[in-house]
Motif scaffolding. Structure first.
Motif, PDB file in Angstrom:
ATOM      1  N   GLN A   1     -66.423   3.827 -83.084  1.00  0.00           N
ATOM      2  CA  GLN A   1     -68.118   3.554 -82.718  1.00  0.00           C
ATOM      3  C   GLN A   1     -68.442   4.793 -82.160  1.00  0.00           C
ATOM      4  N   TYR A   2     -67.727   5.509 -81.196  1.00  0.00           N
ATOM      5  CA  TYR A   2     -68.222   6.520 -80.456  1.00  0.00           C
ATOM      6  C   TYR A   2     -68.152   7.991 -80.626  1.00  0.00           C
ATOM      7  N   ILE A   3     -66.969   8.230 -82.044  1.00  0.00           N
ATOM      8  CA  ILE A   3     -66.758   9.777 -82.276  1.00  0.00           C
ATOM      9  C   ILE A   3     -67.876  10.379 -83.069  1.00  0.00           C
ATOM     10  N   ALA A   4     -68.144  11.694 -82.859  1.00  0.00           N
ATOM     11  CA  ALA A   4     -69.114  12.243 -83.906  1.00  0.00           C
ATOM     12  C   ALA A   4     -68.510  12.789 -84.960  1.00  0.00           C
ATOM     13  N   PRO A   5     -69.628  13.090 -86.073  1.00  0.00           N
ATOM     14  CA  PRO A   5     -68.937  13.397 -87.306  1.00  0.00           C
ATOM     15  C   PRO A   5     -67.891  14.611 -87.445  1.00  0.00           C
TER      16      PRO A   5
ATOM     17  N   VAL B   1     -65.477  15.141 -85.539  1.00  0.00           N
ATOM     18  CA  VAL B   1     -64.283  14.649 -85.306  1.00  0.00           C
ATOM     19  C   VAL B   1     -63.722  13.808 -86.688  1.00  0.00           C
ATOM     20  N   ILE B   2     -64.394  13.020 -87.324  1.00  0.00           N
ATOM     21  CA  ILE B   2     -64.015  12.439 -88.337  1.00  0.00           C
ATOM     22  C   ILE B   2     -63.472  13.652 -89.520  1.00  0.00           C
ATOM     23  N   ASN B   3     -64.563  14.678 -89.463  1.00  0.00           N
ATOM     24  CA  ASN B   3     -64.243  15.602 -90.732  1.00  0.00           C
ATOM     25  C   ASN B   3     -63.205  16.660 -90.327  1.00  0.00           C
ATOM     26  N   TYR B   4     -62.648  16.459 -89.281  1.00  0.00           N
ATOM     27  CA  TYR B   4     -61.505  17.316 -88.638  1.00  0.00           C
ATOM     28  C   TYR B   4     -61.874  18.934 -88.592  1.00  0.00           C
ATOM     29  N   GLU B   5     -63.332  18.903 -87.795  1.00  0.00           N
ATOM     30  CA  GLU B   5     -63.829  20.229 -87.888  1.00  0.00           C
ATOM     31  C   GLU B   5     -63.576  20.660 -86.191  1.00  0.00           C
ATOM     32  N   PRO B   6     -64.013  21.897 -85.748  1.00  0.00           N
ATOM     33  CA  PRO B   6     -63.851  22.408 -84.425  1.00  0.00           C
ATOM     34  C   PRO B   6     -64.872  21.417 -83.790  1.00  0.00           C
ATOM     35  N   LEU B   7     -64.102  21.238 -82.546  1.00  0.00           N
ATOM     36  CA  LEU B   7     -64.812  20.163 -81.688  1.00  0.00           C
ATOM     37  C   LEU B   7     -65.268  21.181 -80.382  1.00  0.00           C
ATOM     38  N   SER B   8     -66.470  20.661 -79.710  1.00  0.00           N
ATOM     39  CA  SER B   8     -66.890  21.414 -78.536  1.00  0.00           C
ATOM     40  C   SER B   8     -67.383  20.469 -77.641  1.00  0.00           C
ATOM     41  N   GLU B   9     -68.170  21.091 -76.472  1.00  0.00           N
ATOM     42  CA  GLU B   9     -68.575  19.819 -75.450  1.00  0.00           C
ATOM     43  C   GLU B   9     -69.729  19.100 -76.047  1.00  0.00           C
ATOM     44  N   ALA B  10     -70.347  19.785 -77.040  1.00  0.00           N
ATOM     45  CA  ALA B  10     -71.359  18.809 -77.907  1.00  0.00           C
ATOM     46  C   ALA B  10     -70.564  17.596 -78.438  1.00  0.00           C
ATOM     47  N   THR B  11     -69.483  17.309 -78.646  1.00  0.00           N
ATOM     48  CA  THR B  11     -68.846  16.423 -79.383  1.00  0.00           C
ATOM     49  C   THR B  11     -69.147  15.173 -78.237  1.00  0.00           C
ATOM     50  N   ASP B  12     -68.873  15.325 -76.707  1.00  0.00           N
ATOM     51  CA  ASP B  12     -69.242  14.652 -75.546  1.00  0.00           C
ATOM     52  C   ASP B  12     -70.865  13.901 -75.905  1.00  0.00           C
ATOM     53  N   MET B  13     -71.703  15.205 -76.211  1.00  0.00           N
ATOM     54  CA  MET B  13     -72.930  14.629 -76.122  1.00  0.00           C
ATOM     55  C   MET B  13     -73.332  13.587 -76.987  1.00  0.00           C
TER      56      MET B  13
ATOM     57  N   ASN C   1     -70.498   5.511 -91.986  1.00  0.00           N
ATOM     58  CA  ASN C   1     -71.940   5.467 -91.319  1.00  0.00           C
ATOM     59  C   ASN C   1     -72.262   6.706 -90.478  1.00  0.00           C
ATOM     60  N   ILE C   2     -71.071   7.296 -89.740  1.00  0.00           N
ATOM     61  CA  ILE C   2     -71.311   8.365 -88.774  1.00  0.00           C
ATOM     62  C   ILE C   2     -71.454   9.589 -89.688  1.00  0.00           C
ATOM     63  N   VAL C   3     -70.591   9.715 -90.794  1.00  0.00           N
ATOM     64  CA  VAL C   3     -70.664  10.781 -91.583  1.00  0.00           C
ATOM     65  C   VAL C   3     -71.755  10.897 -92.408  1.00  0.00           C
ATOM     66  N   ASP C   4     -72.314   9.922 -92.607  1.00  0.00           N
ATOM     67  CA  ASP C   4     -73.690   9.946 -93.790  1.00  0.00           C
ATOM     68  C   ASP C   4     -74.981  10.022 -92.537  1.00  0.00           C
ATOM     69  N   MET C   5     -74.766   9.651 -91.269  1.00  0.00           N
ATOM     70  CA  MET C   5     -75.916   9.650 -90.383  1.00  0.00           C
ATOM     71  C   MET C   5     -76.646   8.610 -90.583  1.00  0.00           C
ATOM     72  N   THR C   6     -76.127   7.324 -91.138  1.00  0.00           N
ATOM     73  CA  THR C   6     -76.621   6.369 -91.133  1.00  0.00           C
ATOM     74  C   THR C   6     -77.200   5.240 -89.839  1.00  0.00           C
ATOM     75  N   TYR C   7     -78.421   5.672 -89.419  1.00  0.00           N
ATOM     76  CA  TYR C   7     -78.810   4.918 -88.248  1.00  0.00           C
ATOM     77  C   TYR C   7     -80.305   4.746 -88.256  1.00  0.00           C
ATOM     78  N   GLU C   8     -80.596   3.798 -87.470  1.00  0.00           N
ATOM     79  CA  GLU C   8     -82.184   3.674 -87.367  1.00  0.00           C
ATOM     80  C   GLU C   8     -82.551   2.855 -86.016  1.00  0.00           C
ATOM     81  N   PHE C   9     -83.590   3.046 -85.671  1.00  0.00           N
ATOM     82  CA  PHE C   9     -84.230   1.965 -84.596  1.00  0.00           C
ATOM     83  C   PHE C   9     -85.026   1.047 -85.067  1.00  0.00           C
ATOM     84  N   ASP C  10     -84.374  -0.073 -85.224  1.00  0.00           N
ATOM     85  CA  ASP C  10     -85.246  -1.152 -85.806  1.00  0.00           C
ATOM     86  C   ASP C  10     -85.959  -1.674 -84.910  1.00  0.00           C
ATOM     87  N   ASP C  11     -87.312  -2.274 -85.573  1.00  0.00           N
ATOM     88  CA  ASP C  11     -88.281  -2.770 -84.613  1.00  0.00           C
ATOM     89  C   ASP C  11     -87.890  -3.818 -83.881  1.00  0.00           C
TER      90      ASP C  11
END
Ligand code: ATP
Length: 361
Positions: A182-186, A188-200, A228-238
């Motif tokens: 639930q909390y990991i950044a794209p 991480v899933i794509n096995y790309e280099p991580l940085s402090e931004a991964t925490d953000m 959903n994370i890799v596809d960036m599928t999220y919204e702020f539903d009303d």
């Protein structure tokens, strides 16, 4: 190789009740015999040999200890001592008595955004400090955000569990596929280099949940969540965000960015008008907007249920195994080991993400 104390921890500390458990062992309250002071002892089972899959590698414990020893900040759990025996390492750390932030919030009748920000700001101070030392946590999630005491007017946040944390060397490229879906950044899933931004990114997810009681990328399965994370599928539903200010949404949007260099840093977050309002109008908005408490309580109850379900089923599996193999084993010993058993029995690809066995380079 780091040297840990070889004395028997029980000669110096009286071992008390269980406070919690993790993948590799338990955390217990301990009382220092010489002074009577209370601490927490994190008991970690060591892996017996390279081919064994049970327990934690000694070098991972060394890494966690070195990182904790580097960090001295009021919003980060402090370490006092480390003991080692043949089978176990015990970290003596600051006792955190106030439980998890999310449990504390879920007990409230209501909470304004301003009150939620008081906590978020402390998380950001802790993270800003660790990032200033080029340390990333890589496992920021509600279970790892605790309160030192809860029966005080302004509870103090403590970030715990640096088991996946990493100290970046100058120019180092670091990849790892561990964390909690639930909390990991794209990256991480794509096995790309991580940085402090991964925490953000994780702070963005935590803030989203805190305000709405919804998890932005949650799917029906871990696989769906990761997609959903890799596809960036999220919204702020009303419906779930009707009490949320636009400033809060802007804050989250500036963290949930696919490109790491586009996400706000902890320094930038602390200057965002939602956290540090520049005008009276901005300050007033934070007082008027509130968190979706009804939904948050539901989210938290489900989260706790899942945590205890995972724990009970892991212990059941372990007890069954032990009864078959060693009927005389002591119950206490069983409980100390049951999480290591859970570690070894999960084999689905998605669950690899929750494990510390995953690759890093
Ligand atoms: P995980 O497998 O989730 O990574 P872990 O083995 O690294 O866990 P921690 O997350 O550090 O262990 O601790 C497990 C639980 O023990 C926590 O969720 C918390 O409930 C409790 N705990 C940890 N540290 C402390 C502390 N210093 N004081 C009180 N309770 C603590």
């Amino acid at each position: 190789m780091a040297l840990f104390k070889l004395e028997n921890v029980e000669d110096l500390y009286e071992i008390g009740e269980v406070l919690g458990s993790g993948h590799f062992g338990q955390v217990r309250e301990v009382r220092e015999r010489a002074t009577g002071t209370l601490w927490a002892g994190k008991f970690l089972k060591l892996r017996k040999n390279a081919s064994s899959r049970l327990g934690i590698e000694r070098k991972s414990v060394e890494k966690e200890v070195e990182i904790l020893q580097t960090l001295q900040h009021g919003n980060i759990m402090a370490i006092r001592d480390v003991f080692e025996s043949r089978a176990e390492v015990v970290l003596i750390v600051e006792l955190i008595r106030g439980g998890e932030l999310f449990d504390f919030v879920a007990e409230k009748e209501n909470l304004t955004e301003r009150e939620a920000i008081e906590f978020l700001e402390q998380i950001l101070h802790g993270v800003q400090y660790m990032h200033s030392k080029r340390i990333a946590h890589f496992d920021l999630k509600p279970e790892n955000i605790m309160l030192s005491e809860k029966a005080v007017p302004h509870p103090n946040i403590k970030v715990i569990d640096f088991g996946l944390a990493h100290h970046f060397e100058q120019g180092e490229e670091y990849k790892s596929i561990s964390g909690t879906p639930q909390y990991i950044a794209p990256e991480v899933i794509n096995y790309e280099p991580l940085s402090e931004a991964t925490d953000m990114w994780s702070i963005g997810v935590i803030t989203y949940i805190l305000l709405s009681g919804m998890s932005p990328f949650q799917g029906d399965t871990d696989g769906e969540t990761l997609k959903n994370i890799v596809d960036m599928t999220y919204e702020f539903d009303d419906y779930h965000f009707k009490q949320t200010s636009d400033m809060a949404k802007d804050f989250i949007q500036k963290l949930l960015r696919k490109e790491q260099n586009e996400r706000m840093t902890a320094d930038e977050c602390l200057l965002h008008p939602w956290i540090k309002p520049l005008t009276r109008k901005q300050a007033a908005t934070r007082n008027r907007s509130s968190i979706n408490m009804k939904n948050f309580k539901r989210f938290n109850a489900k989260r706790k249920w899942k945590m205890s379900y995972n724990m009970v089923s892991a212990c059941n599996r372990f007890c069954r195994l032990q009864l078959l193999c060693k009927p005389s084993i002591k119950v206490d010993e069983e409980l100390r080991q049951c999480e290591s058993d859970q570690e070894d029995t999960e084999t689905k690809p998605e669950t690899l993400l929750r494990r510390r066995l995953s690759s890093s380079s």
